[in-house]
Design a protein around this motif. Structure first.
Motif, mmCIF file in Angstrom:
data_model
loop_
_atom_site.group_PDB
_atom_site.id
_atom_site.type_symbol
_atom_site.label_atom_id
_atom_site.label_comp_id
_atom_site.label_asym_id
_atom_site.label_seq_id
_atom_site.Cartn_x
_atom_site.Cartn_y
_atom_site.Cartn_z
ATOM 1 N N TYR A 65 0.821 -1.205 0.000
ATOM 2 C CA TYR A 65 0.000 0.000 0.000
ATOM 3 C C TYR A 65 0.856 1.257 0.000
ATOM 4 O O TYR A 65 1.948 1.276 0.562
ATOM 5 N N LEU A 66 0.306 2.299 -0.596
ATOM 6 C CA LEU A 66 0.856 3.639 -0.475
ATOM 7 C C LEU A 66 -0.166 4.458 0.304
ATOM 8 O O LEU A 66 -1.348 4.470 -0.049
ATOM 9 N N VAL A 67 0.296 5.131 1.338
ATOM 10 C CA VAL A 67 -0.547 5.997 2.151
ATOM 11 C C VAL A 67 -0.047 7.423 1.953
ATOM 12 O O VAL A 67 1.163 7.663 1.911
ATOM 13 N N ALA A 68 -0.968 8.354 1.828
ATOM 14 C CA ALA A 68 -0.611 9.767 1.661
ATOM 15 C C ALA A 68 -0.814 10.493 2.991
ATOM 16 O O ALA A 68 -1.890 11.017 3.253
ATOM 17 N N PRO A 69 0.220 10.535 3.840
ATOM 18 C CA PRO A 69 0.058 11.151 5.156
ATOM 19 C C PRO A 69 -0.171 12.659 5.092
ATOM 20 O O PRO A 69 -0.676 13.244 6.043
ATOM 21 N N GLN A 74 -0.406 16.496 -4.706
ATOM 22 C CA GLN A 74 -0.342 16.342 -6.164
ATOM 23 C C GLN A 74 -0.133 14.898 -6.623
ATOM 24 O O GLN A 74 -0.764 14.468 -7.578
ATOM 25 N N TRP A 75 0.732 14.137 -5.941
ATOM 26 C CA TRP A 75 0.947 12.768 -6.422
ATOM 27 C C TRP A 75 -0.321 11.940 -6.303
ATOM 28 O O TRP A 75 -0.574 11.053 -7.120
ATOM 29 N N VAL A 76 -1.148 12.236 -5.308
ATOM 30 C CA VAL A 76 -2.422 11.528 -5.137
ATOM 31 C C VAL A 76 -3.356 11.883 -6.292
ATOM 32 O O VAL A 76 -3.960 10.999 -6.917
ATOM 33 N N ALA A 98 -2.517 1.188 -9.434
ATOM 34 C CA ALA A 98 -3.003 1.522 -8.100
ATOM 35 C C ALA A 98 -4.521 1.452 -8.034
ATOM 36 O O ALA A 98 -5.214 1.825 -8.973
ATOM 37 N N GLU A 99 -4.991 0.963 -6.911
ATOM 38 C CA GLU A 99 -6.432 0.884 -6.638
ATOM 39 C C GLU A 99 -6.674 1.650 -5.335
ATOM 40 O O GLU A 99 -6.169 1.262 -4.284
ATOM 41 N N GLU A 100 -7.433 2.730 -5.412
ATOM 42 C CA GLU A 100 -7.683 3.523 -4.203
ATOM 43 C C GLU A 100 -8.710 2.818 -3.317
ATOM 44 O O GLU A 100 -9.727 2.328 -3.799
ATOM 45 N N PHE A 145 -6.908 10.963 4.318
ATOM 46 C CA PHE A 145 -5.659 10.253 4.054
ATOM 47 C C PHE A 145 -5.867 9.180 2.988
ATOM 48 O O PHE A 145 -6.234 8.054 3.291
ATOM 49 N N PRO A 146 -5.615 9.522 1.720
ATOM 50 C CA PRO A 146 -5.774 8.546 0.644
ATOM 51 C C PRO A 146 -4.852 7.340 0.839
ATOM 52 O O PRO A 146 -3.718 7.469 1.300
#
Length: 153
Positions: A65-69, A74-76, A98-100, A145-146
């Motif tokens: 997983y990638l978490v956007a803290p 912008q990357w999200v 990627a699957e959100e 937090f995506p």
């Protein structure tokens, strides 16, 4: 390299984080990962040019997983527009899709992320949110937090 749109980051902290991001990205570019760090590259949604930022790749139960803290940065936005990206550590580059995740699926991922990286990103979650916070608290903050599940292409 990293975008900052969070008003909770004060000037001194921002400068420190910019330096840390450059250090982490530099190490990842030469093949040294700090606790799972990678360089994420995603095509810009308007320019189509590759944009790169250091990220923490989290593995939970064999899934990555990638978490956007820092929230909806912008990357999200770019990853939402074009779900394909690249994760690099040194010369090894992995192409992924990627699957959100929906908000109800985020609490355990956010919990694991905070367990591993609260020392680095805890300030973005606020004083009331920790790895041992109740699930209800994590559900409450989840929209900010995506989280993306990574699928190797």
């Amino acid at each position: 390299m990293q975008e900052y749109n969070d008003k909770r980051v004060f000037t001194g902290g921002r400068r420190t984080m910019l330096i840390m991001n450059k250090v982490v990205a530099g190490l990842a570019k030469v093949g040294i990962s700090l606790m799972g760090s990678r360089v994420l590259s995603v095509r810009g949604r308007k320019s189509g040019e590759w944009r790169s930022v250091p990220v923490n790749l989290l593995t939970v139960d064999g899934e990555r997983y990638l978490v956007a803290p820092r929230g909806h940065v912008q990357w999200v936005r770019n990853l939402r527009a074009n779900t394909e990206g690249r994760l690099a550590i040194g010369r090894r580059v992995e192409v992924f899709r990627a699957e959100e995740l929906a908000d109800p699926a985020k609490p355990e991922i956010l919990r694991a992320y905070l367990k591993k990286w609260a020392w680095e990103v805890g300030a973005f979650f606020g004083d009331d949110v920790r790895a041992d916070s109740p699930t209800e608290t994590l559900l409450h903050v989840a929209p900010g937090f995506p989280v993306f599940k990574i699928h190797t292409v």
